[in-house]
Design a protein around this motif. Structure first.
Motif, PDB file in Angstrom:
ATOM      1  N   ARG A 145       1.173  -0.915  -0.322  1.00 44.56           N
ATOM      2  CA  ARG A 145      -0.090  -0.129   0.073  1.00 44.56           C
ATOM      3  C   ARG A 145       0.584   1.342  -0.061  1.00 44.56           C
ATOM      4  N   TRP A 146       1.094   2.410  -0.913  1.00 42.89           N
ATOM      5  CA  TRP A 146       1.661   3.318  -0.797  1.00 42.89           C
ATOM      6  C   TRP A 146       0.643   4.263  -0.770  1.00 42.89           C
ATOM      7  N   ARG A 147       1.254   5.506  -0.274  1.00 40.38           N
ATOM      8  CA  ARG A 147       0.832   7.129  -0.127  1.00 40.38           C
ATOM      9  C   ARG A 147       1.017   8.428  -0.827  1.00 40.38           C
ATOM     10  N   LYS A 148       0.615   8.307  -1.879  1.00 45.36           N
ATOM     11  CA  LYS A 148       1.309   9.645  -2.512  1.00 45.36           C
ATOM     12  C   LYS A 148       1.279  10.922  -2.048  1.00 45.36           C
ATOM     13  N   TYR A 149       2.406  11.314  -1.997  1.00 45.54           N
ATOM     14  CA  TYR A 149       2.415  12.233  -1.259  1.00 45.54           C
ATOM     15  C   TYR A 149       3.581  14.085  -1.972  1.00 45.54           C
ATOM     16  N   GLY A 150       3.811  13.469  -3.287  1.00 43.53           N
ATOM     17  CA  GLY A 150       3.984  14.107  -4.233  1.00 43.53           C
ATOM     18  C   GLY A 150       4.448  13.961  -5.435  1.00 43.53           C
ATOM     19  N   GLN A 151       3.984  15.880  -6.741  1.00 41.81           N
ATOM     20  CA  GLN A 151       3.776  14.980  -7.434  1.00 41.81           C
ATOM     21  C   GLN A 151       4.566  15.997  -7.933  1.00 41.81           C
ATOM     22  N   LYS A 152       5.317  16.070  -9.049  1.00 41.47           N
ATOM     23  CA  LYS A 152       6.015  16.888  -9.766  1.00 41.47           C
ATOM     24  C   LYS A 152       6.294  16.499 -11.277  1.00 41.47           C
ATOM     25  N   ALA A 153       6.356  17.918 -12.163  1.00 44.19           N
ATOM     26  CA  ALA A 153       6.667  18.111 -13.367  1.00 44.19           C
ATOM     27  C   ALA A 153       8.304  17.546 -13.471  1.00 44.19           C
ATOM     28  N   VAL A 154       8.812  16.681 -15.196  1.00 47.62           N
ATOM     29  CA  VAL A 154       9.912  16.622 -14.422  1.00 47.62           C
ATOM     30  C   VAL A 154      10.205  17.010 -15.845  1.00 47.62           C
ATOM     31  N   LYS A 155      11.520  17.897 -15.718  1.00 49.65           N
ATOM     32  CA  LYS A 155      12.290  18.563 -17.078  1.00 49.65           C
ATOM     33  C   LYS A 155      12.659  17.109 -18.343  1.00 49.65           C
ATOM     34  N   ARG A 161       5.888  13.131 -11.922  1.00 48.48           N
ATOM     35  CA  ARG A 161       6.426  11.928 -11.214  1.00 48.48           C
ATOM     36  C   ARG A 161       5.761  11.960 -10.083  1.00 48.48           C
ATOM     37  N   SER A 162       5.113  10.834 -10.206  1.00 46.13           N
ATOM     38  CA  SER A 162       4.493  11.027  -8.676  1.00 46.13           C
ATOM     39  C   SER A 162       5.458  10.044  -7.566  1.00 46.13           C
ATOM     40  N   TYR A 163       5.259  10.337  -6.227  1.00 45.78           N
ATOM     41  CA  TYR A 163       5.730   9.946  -5.455  1.00 45.78           C
ATOM     42  C   TYR A 163       5.015   9.720  -4.230  1.00 45.78           C
ATOM     43  N   TYR A 164       5.449   8.146  -3.791  1.00 42.71           N
ATOM     44  CA  TYR A 164       4.724   7.301  -3.318  1.00 42.71           C
ATOM     45  C   TYR A 164       6.034   7.066  -1.733  1.00 42.71           C
ATOM     46  N   ARG A 165       5.642   6.905  -0.694  1.00 44.51           N
ATOM     47  CA  ARG A 165       5.619   6.420   0.528  1.00 44.51           C
ATOM     48  C   ARG A 165       5.091   5.205   0.326  1.00 44.51           C
ATOM     49  N   CYS A 166       5.276   4.669   1.080  1.00 49.84           N
ATOM     50  CA  CYS A 166       4.873   2.765   1.892  1.00 49.84           C
ATOM     51  C   CYS A 166       3.229   3.786   2.750  1.00 49.84           C
ATOM     52  N   GLU A 178       6.415   7.587 -12.828  1.00 50.08           N
ATOM     53  CA  GLU A 178       6.195   8.458 -13.929  1.00 50.08           C
ATOM     54  C   GLU A 178       6.434   7.583 -15.283  1.00 50.08           C
ATOM     55  N   ARG A 179       5.849   8.405 -16.328  1.00 50.64           N
ATOM     56  CA  ARG A 179       6.504   6.990 -17.856  1.00 50.64           C
ATOM     57  C   ARG A 179       7.187   8.075 -18.389  1.00 50.64           C
ATOM     58  N   SER A 180       7.946   6.997 -19.818  1.00 53.66           N
ATOM     59  CA  SER A 180       8.758   8.161 -20.337  1.00 53.66           C
ATOM     60  C   SER A 180       7.980   8.955 -21.298  1.00 53.66           C
ATOM     61  N   SER A 181       9.044   9.750 -21.193  1.00 59.94           N
ATOM     62  CA  SER A 181       8.922  10.794 -22.865  1.00 59.94           C
ATOM     63  C   SER A 181       8.998  10.287 -23.574  1.00 59.94           C
ATOM     64  N   GLU A 182      10.292   9.379 -24.051  1.00 56.31           N
ATOM     65  CA  GLU A 182      10.492   8.838 -24.755  1.00 56.31           C
ATOM     66  C   GLU A 182       9.025   7.577 -25.547  1.00 56.31           C
ATOM     67  N   ASP A 183       8.603   6.887 -24.733  1.00 60.50           N
ATOM     68  CA  ASP A 183       7.361   6.032 -24.821  1.00 60.50           C
ATOM     69  C   ASP A 183       6.562   5.940 -24.159  1.00 60.50           C
ATOM     70  N   PRO A 184       5.447   7.033 -24.489  1.00 61.57           N
ATOM     71  CA  PRO A 184       4.488   7.164 -23.289  1.00 61.57           C
ATOM     72  C   PRO A 184       3.857   5.998 -22.856  1.00 61.57           C
ATOM     73  N   THR A 185       4.148   4.996 -23.827  1.00 53.94           N
ATOM     74  CA  THR A 185       3.364   3.909 -23.157  1.00 53.94           C
ATOM     75  C   THR A 185       3.922   2.589 -21.474  1.00 53.94           C
ATOM     76  N   ILE A 186       4.842   2.823 -21.839  1.00 53.21           N
ATOM     77  CA  ILE A 186       5.998   3.000 -21.137  1.00 53.21           C
ATOM     78  C   ILE A 186       6.337   3.916 -19.009  1.00 53.21           C
ATOM     79  N   VAL A 187       5.524   2.857 -17.737  1.00 51.09           N
ATOM     80  CA  VAL A 187       5.701   2.843 -16.555  1.00 51.09           C
ATOM     81  C   VAL A 187       7.012   2.860 -16.496  1.00 51.09           C
TER      82      VAL A 187
END
Length: 280
Positions: A145-155, A161-166, A178-187
């Motif tokens: 189980r993860w709790r999201k504690y932040g999200q940032k735009a990535v250069k 990019r989402s940040y999670y803590r247990c 985060e998703r790959s900028s090169e291939d959006p289908t890749i997490v």
DNA sequence: CGGATTTGACCAGCGC
DNA sequence: GCGCTGGTCAAATCCG
């Protein structure tokens, strides 16, 4: 956030032989990145800062192992920790490596590791795992189980990019998604730290946490793999069976361990659930 | 109502 | 020193 899913009920991946576990142990981890349920085809990305990536060919013999993962390169370690963790100052992203951003953690009263660090000392990072999965779902269920504690735009990336803590207060494991900028289908999922517990969430929302004494079997030198609800002896062929649980039933297929012992439901329960917590 | 998520602000490391 | 960036905090908000 999606309800937590009991991992055994969602696994689509299997690891079939001793070689697989040796590959995992090669990474010095007793917590291999859990194969996400939404696996697809593999991708050929290797982010800088990681020493290697495991590909399908590495795991020859696996039927549906589509997740690639790698431990972050530790060559850049600033201060190796005495026991089992080694730090890394490199990042897993394509952009330049940074070790910044850890200062906030110093403000956390509970973070004794960070507390110990003072001015002039670099933040000690725990080893990290990144793995990439082709998926439509950003946050892949992994049994914890993860709790999201932040999200940032990535250069250089249109995706945040989402940040999670247990959610376990004693557990310092974090992960970034985060998703790959090169291939959006890749997490791209990056794990940092190691769980000090078993956390098994059941599809109906139930949650069972099985605490494990810190340091007892959490070290890379340990011969235990860690997965939600079950411990995998290193090199055990039982890993495969433990993964081979049908999604439909959500029940174990009564897998057997290397010695041939059958994991009955009771056996699994016995491993995961303290007797006092069981309901009859 | 309690727990999870969102989101703007803050901080520190790094490069120039 | 300054600006950029990543990482985190914490108040506000959402949701079951």
């Amino acid at each position: 956030m999606v309800d937590n899913v009991y991992f055994f009920g969602t696994a689509t991946t299997s690891i079939n032989d001793d070689r697989d576990t040796s590959i995992l142990s090669e990474f010095g981890w007793n917590l291999p990145p859990p194969p996400p349920p939404h696996s697809g085809t593999s991708a050929g990305l290797l982010h800088s800062g990681f020493d290697r990536i495991i590909t399908d060919s590495d795991l020859a013999g696996n039927d549906t192992h589509t997740t690639l993962f790698a431990r972050e390169n530790e060559n850049t370690t600033a201060e190796p920790q005495p026991m089992t963790m080694s730090s890394s100052s490199s990042d897993d992203l394509p952009e330049k490596s940074t070790a910044s951003g850890g200062s906030s953690a110093d403000r956390q009263p509970s973070d004794t590791a960070s507390k110990a660090k003072k001015k002039g000392q670099k933040r000690i990072r725990q080893p990290r795992f990144a793995f990439m999965t082709k998926s439509e779902v950003d946050h892949l269920e992994d049994g914890y189980r993860w709790r999201k504690y932040g999200q940032k735009a990535v250069k250089n990336s249109p995706f945040p990019r989402s940040y999670y803590r247990c959610t376990n207060s004693k557990c310092t494991v974090k992960k970034r998604v985060e998703r790959s900028s090169e291939d959006p289908t890749i997490v791209i999922t990056t794990y940092e730290g190691q769980h000090c517990h078993h956390t098994v969430g059941f599809p109906r929302g139930g949650l069972i946490s099985h605490e494990v004494p810190f340091g007892s079997q959490l070290t890379p030198s340990s011969s235990q793999f860690y997965y939600p609800g079950v411990q995998f002896p290193q090199g055990s062929v039982g890993i495969q069976e433990s993964f081979n649980v049908s999604r439909e039933s959500g029940h174990s297929h009564a897998p057997s361990d290397p010695s041939g012992r059958i994991f009955t439901d009771e056996g699994l329960l016995g491993d995961m659930v303290p007797p006092g917590m069981r309901k009859s």
